[in-house]
Enzyme design. Structure first.
Site, mmCIF file in Angstrom:
data_model
loop_
_atom_site.group_PDB
_atom_site.id
_atom_site.type_symbol
_atom_site.label_atom_id
_atom_site.label_comp_id
_atom_site.label_asym_id
_atom_site.label_seq_id
_atom_site.Cartn_x
_atom_site.Cartn_y
_atom_site.Cartn_z
ATOM 1 N N GLY A 151 -25.082 -5.755 -5.417
ATOM 2 C CA GLY A 151 -24.620 -4.559 -5.985
ATOM 3 C C GLY A 151 -22.945 -4.608 -5.930
ATOM 4 O O GLY A 151 -22.363 -3.836 -6.427
ATOM 5 N N CYS A 161 -30.638 5.256 6.461
ATOM 6 C CA CYS A 161 -31.871 5.833 7.342
ATOM 7 C C CYS A 161 -31.658 5.510 8.944
ATOM 8 O O CYS A 161 -32.361 5.132 9.404
ATOM 9 C CB CYS A 161 -33.212 5.569 6.947
ATOM 10 S SG CYS A 161 -33.423 3.570 6.752
#
Ligand code: SAM
Length: 390
Positions: free
Chosen positions: A244, A316
């Site tokens: 990415g 998270c």
């Protein structure tokens, strides 16, 4: 070291009979090669105790208990499924769509406030963006720890709902995708948030990427189980498996909305599950480099966003280092190295909207954080929304 008694068969050749001989064997437990001295879950908890007792102070003990207890799920309704009565059946079990429920409740609350405080209409800070109710996610009420049954397929094999931590729908809602928008999901596998993004049928084009080839395959399989074949074959979705960090340059200023849901210490998983645990000694370097990787991914996300567009960064983890520090570092690097100005978007109103379903951390410097709580055992999920100004 355990010693045990072993019984062996022996043939006594002179007498031609079979005898039982008892022997004692010392069994050496293999330590070094097969079993780590400390399980990774213990190392994770030790690490969390050290850092989170300082970061979260007196909130930490109850968050710790919640993280070590059974997690609550939400059923993300798949609007591509033709199975009738999915929502009605879940509602009959006591579930409610937290998105429309919290929106309705807060609209009522807002209108009561508006009629009593006339100045709010002229105060720009009081104008709140809307929340998409295209996305539906049903949860059991607070304190109810019932489990969902597995989703059933419709006549075309499309599943009716996807089970996920309901708090992980929040970064998607915060991204606020509008009709005609182009969206980049930079770290997309296994695909829960991608699926949530696609529930907004208005998405014009969605690029779902993940570095890991095997996880990208999983993402593809997830989408195949939840979307009609024609929809996947349409040019509206692009699935890739690439780093990415490269897409910031190759796709500069291309997207209206970018979701940067980075790899992190996945706190709940790390405290509970040995398999694939980032606190394994062999993964120490990888873990230490996480904040750097997260900053680079967020920078790439900012670069790939159009002027005026939005990026949502999410993890998270409860870690301040992986959450607020990464965001602040990326904002200053974007300015210094790339000449890009980004502004943090206020999500306080958003946390307020969903405060009946989730427990949010008080007073973060930037972003919002869902804290695990025994009565609403979702999260941790951190999210921060940014706008690219130039
Ligand atoms: N958004 C996903 C979802 O909701 O199902 C979860 C994403 S998970 C938290 C982070 C993902 O980042 C992992 O699947 C991992 O393979 C991927 N990843 C790690 N490094 C990456 C990189 N350099 N570029 C793109 N993806 C990366």
């Amino acid at each position: 070291m355990a010693a045990y008694v072993c019984t062996r068969f022996c043939i006594n050749k002179s007498k031609g009979s079979i005898r039982f001989i008892q022997r004692r064997f010392r069994v050496k437990t293999k330590w070094a090669a097969t079993r780590p001295k400390f399980p990774s879950t213990e190392l994770a908890l030790h690490n969390f105790d050290t850092s989170y007792s300082i970061q979260l102070r007196d909130l930490w003990p109850s968050i710790r208990v919640a993280m070590l207890s059974e997690q609550k799920y939400g059923a993300l309704i798949n609007s591509f499924s033709s199975t009738a009565n999915v929502i009605t059946e879940l509602e009959a079990q006591g579930c409610k769509d937290f998105i429309s429920i919290d929106c309705t409740r807060n609209e009522v609350h807002q209108s009561t406030q508006d009629s009593t405080t006339s100045h709010r209409h002229s105060d720009p800070a009081a104008i709140q963006p809307s929340i998409s109710t295209d996305i539906k996610c049903l949860v059991f009420p607070k304190g109810d720890i019932s489990r969902f049954k597995p989703a059933r397929p419709d006549s075309n094999g499309i599943l009716g709902y996807y089970l996920l931590d309901a708090a992980s729908v929040l970064p998607v809602l915060a991204l606020d995708v509008q009709p005609g928008h182009t969206v980049l999901d930079l770290c997309a596998a296994p695909g829960g948030k991608t699926l949530a993004l696609l529930q907004r049928h208005s998405v014009d084009y969605l690029w779902a990427n993940d570095l890991s080839g095997s996880r990208t395959m999983r993402l593809r399989r997830t989408l195949q189980s939840y979307l009609p074949k024609e929809f996947l074959e349409d040019n509206k979705i692009n699935i890739t498996s690439t780093d990415g960090r490269q897409l910031g340059i190759t796709e500069e200023k291309s997207f209206d909305r970018v979701l940067v849901d980075v790899p992190c210490t996945t706190d709940r998983h790390s405290a509970m599950v040995e398999e694939n645990n980032i606190f394994k000694r062999s993964r120490t370097k990888e873990r230490q480099k996480l904040p750097l990787l997260q900053t680079q991914l967020l920078l790439a996300g900012i670069q790939a966003t159009r002027q005026g567009g939005n990026v949502v960064y999410s993890t998270c983890s409860l870690s301040q280092l992986q959450n607020e520090c990464v965001v602040q570092q990326a904002i200053s690097l974007a300015q210094q190295e790339l000449g890009i100005t980004v502004h943090v978007q206020d999500l306080k109103w958003f946390a307020q909207y969903f405060s009946d379903t989730f427990h949010f951390a008080p007073q973060l410097s930037v972003g919002e954080l869902v804290l695990p709580h025994l009565c609403a055992n979702f999260g941790p999920i951190y999210m921060c929304k940014l706008q690219r100004m130039n």
